[in-house]
Enzyme design. Structure first.
Site, short mmCIF file in Angstrom:
data_model
loop_
_atom_site.label_atom_id
_atom_site.label_comp_id
_atom_site.label_asym_id
_atom_site.label_seq_id
_atom_site.Cartn_x
_atom_site.Cartn_y
_atom_site.Cartn_z
N ASN A 98 26.79 38.47 43.03
CA ASN A 98 27.16 37.25 43.74
C ASN A 98 28.62 36.88 43.47
O ASN A 98 29.34 36.47 44.39
CB ASN A 98 26.25 36.10 43.31
CG ASN A 98 26.58 34.80 44.00
OD1 ASN A 98 26.33 34.63 45.19
ND2 ASN A 98 27.17 33.87 43.27
N TYR A 99 29.04 37.04 42.22
CA TYR A 99 30.43 36.74 41.84
C TYR A 99 31.41 37.57 42.67
O TYR A 99 32.37 37.03 43.23
CB TYR A 99 30.61 37.01 40.36
CG TYR A 99 32.04 36.99 39.88
CD1 TYR A 99 32.70 35.78 39.64
CD2 TYR A 99 32.74 38.17 39.64
CE1 TYR A 99 34.02 35.76 39.19
CE2 TYR A 99 34.05 38.16 39.20
CZ TYR A 99 34.68 36.96 38.98
OH TYR A 99 35.98 36.94 38.54
N MET A 100 31.16 38.86 42.78
CA MET A 100 32.07 39.72 43.52
C MET A 100 32.03 39.40 45.02
O MET A 100 33.06 39.45 45.69
CB MET A 100 31.71 41.20 43.29
CG MET A 100 31.93 41.65 41.85
SD MET A 100 33.63 41.37 41.25
CE MET A 100 34.55 42.53 42.27
#
Length: 218
Positions: free
Chosen positions: A129-131
């Site tokens: 999700n971060y990327m």
């Protein structure tokens, strides 16, 4: 001398950036969330301004940013969960871009993520999700009318900076000290002809200013 507005000034990179810019006689306004951070940022040479990127609206943030030439977004959830990543790294960046546009800020520099981060490891749902959020944030800035620069540092360390880096449009993945990231941001601010570029950054053998001089000009 540039007038700079830093979002994420109380973070590890942000505090070092504040100190370095102030030492070089740039005027720094530092957005912070916690009351106790004001004294730290003031001691680093900044004008502290209280505000939470999760609570501010575009008009309020634009009012704070008015009169600044450069905005630097180095805020992040720091692995504190999917919801915070979405709110800070994602929606917070979009809010800042809209506010900078409304305020007439000419340059916007975003500290993003190296696309090879986590390669060779089994990614967690949070990391995936971060990327994804980081890539969408990059795209939102690129689609804006601002003069943008996106800096993608490798794995961040707390090692002392060496002043030597590897910076280019595409490089192998590696580490970089937060101090050298901050010093590179100063160099980008001091080279206004660097614009409309995504720059990857790791430790290296070339002095920061020389590395930036090699980059194409926008």
């Amino acid at each position: 001398m540039a007038t700079c507005f830093i979002i994420g000034a109380a973070g590890k990179v942000g505090q070092q950036l504040t100190r370095l810019l102030s030492r070089r006689n740039h005027a720094v306004t530092a957005l912070h969330r916690k009351p106790e951070q004001a004294e730290i940022l003031q001691a680093a040479g900044a004008k502290p301004v209280a505000g939470d990127i999760q609570q501010l609206d575009v008009a309020a943030l634009a009012e704070m940013m008015t009169g600044h030439e450069v905005a630097v977004f180095t805020a992040g959830a720091g692995g504190a969960g999917i919801a915070l990543t979405n709110a800070i790294d994602g929606e917070g960046l979009k809010l800042a871009v809209a506010a900078a546009t409304q305020a007439g800020v000419s340059r916007f520099i975003l500290v993003s993520a190296f696309p090879d981060a986590g390669r060779g490891k089994t990614p967690s749902e949070g990391f995936e999700n971060y990327m994804r959020v980081k890539r969408l944030a990059d795209a939102a800035l690129v689609a804006s009318s601002l003069e943008w620069v996106i800096l993608r540092p490798g794995t961040l360390t707390d090692d002392a900076g060496t002043g030597r880096v590897h910076a280019d449009l595409a490089i192998p993945y590696g580490e970089i000290s937060r101090e050298d990231v901050a010093a590179t941001l100063v160099g980008i601010i001091e080279h206004p002809a660097i614009r409309y570029q995504i720059i990857e950054l790791t430790k290296g053998d070339v002095q920061i200013d020389a590395a930036l001089q090699r980059l194409p000009r926008g």
